[in-house]
Scaffold this active site. Structure first.
Site, PDB file in Angstrom:
ATOM      1  N   CYS A   1       2.596  -5.086   6.500  1.00  0.00           N
ATOM      2  CA  CYS A   1       2.438  -4.823   5.070  1.00  0.00           C
ATOM      3  C   CYS A   1       3.749  -4.296   4.473  1.00  0.00           C
ATOM      4  O   CYS A   1       4.748  -4.126   5.166  1.00  0.00           O
ATOM      5  CB  CYS A   1       1.327  -3.807   4.848  1.00  0.00           C
ATOM      6  SG  CYS A   1      -0.314  -4.425   5.269  1.00  0.00           S
TER       7      CYS A   1
ATOM      8  N   HIS B   1       0.814  -1.218   0.000  1.00  0.00           N
ATOM      9  CA  HIS B   1       0.000   0.000   0.000  1.00  0.00           C
ATOM     10  C   HIS B   1       0.842   1.260   0.000  1.00  0.00           C
ATOM     11  O   HIS B   1       2.056   1.211   0.170  1.00  0.00           O
ATOM     12  CB  HIS B   1      -0.973  -0.003   1.183  1.00  0.00           C
ATOM     13  CG  HIS B   1      -0.343  -0.091   2.541  1.00  0.00           C
ATOM     14  ND1 HIS B   1       0.353   0.956   3.112  1.00  0.00           N
ATOM     15  CD2 HIS B   1      -0.317  -1.102   3.448  1.00  0.00           C
ATOM     16  CE1 HIS B   1       0.769   0.605   4.320  1.00  0.00           C
ATOM     17  NE2 HIS B   1       0.379  -0.654   4.539  1.00  0.00           N
TER      18      HIS B   1
END
Length: 179
Positions: free
Chosen positions: A154, A134
């Site tokens: 992430c 992301h």
């Protein structure tokens, strides 16, 4: 009208397309490298876009989870997982744009079950979910956020980079994450 048609035919014959025609008469476009693999090296903080044949098309510097090296053990450990996954969908809004990956896989589930069996998982914790690639979602954080590992597991890029990655990487692309 016939004179215009004759002029177009003559121009085409005198100045043919530099690209060979494909079936159906349209010129072929030069083959662009298609992304066949995403490769993340956690220790190098690097994400490579790899074409078929192994040529690296592009490299990005990334931030990862603050939980350190090794495989993800359980939900909340802030470790970016290690293993082989696939890109499965994307959506805008969360951290500017979020590309979902198929964590956990069967290896992750088996590791978690063994850790749980040995009593090494805190009560109430699961194997986790929601791991992805992301952006940051705040213009002033672009670039700066890569100076430390801050995600909960992430892989983070600048907003313009996640937009580019999303355009270049189709669903079902393999993602390999190593330490």
């Amino acid at each position: 009208m016939n004179a215009l048609f004759a002029l177009l035919v003559a121009t085409t014959l005198l100045h043919p397309s530099p690209l060979p025609a494909a079936p159906g008469g349209k010129p072929k476009k030069p083959a662009a490298d298609k992304v066949a693999l995403l490769r993340v090296d956690k220790s190098e903080h690097r994400l490579d876009l790899v074409a078929e044949g192994g040529r690296v098309i592009k490299t990005y510097k990334v931030a990862i989870g603050s939980g350190g090296a090794g495989p993800k053990r359980f939900e909340g450990d802030k470790v970016t997982p290690v293993g082989t996954y696939r890109v499965k969908g994307r959506f805008k809004g969360l951290f500017h744009q979020f590309i979902n990956v198929t964590y956990p896989n069967d290896v992750d589930r088996a590791r978690f079950a063994e850790l749980k069996r040995r009593g090494e998982v805190p009560p109430g914790r699961t194997v986790g979910f929601g791991i992805g690639i992301h952006g940051v979602g705040k213009r002033e954080w672009n670039g700066v956020h890569k100076q430390s590992d801050w995600t909960h597991g992430c892989i983070a890029l600048d907003d313009a980079e996640i937009d580019e990655l999303s355009r270049l990487v189709p669903d079902d692309t393999t993602l390999v994450i190593t330490d």
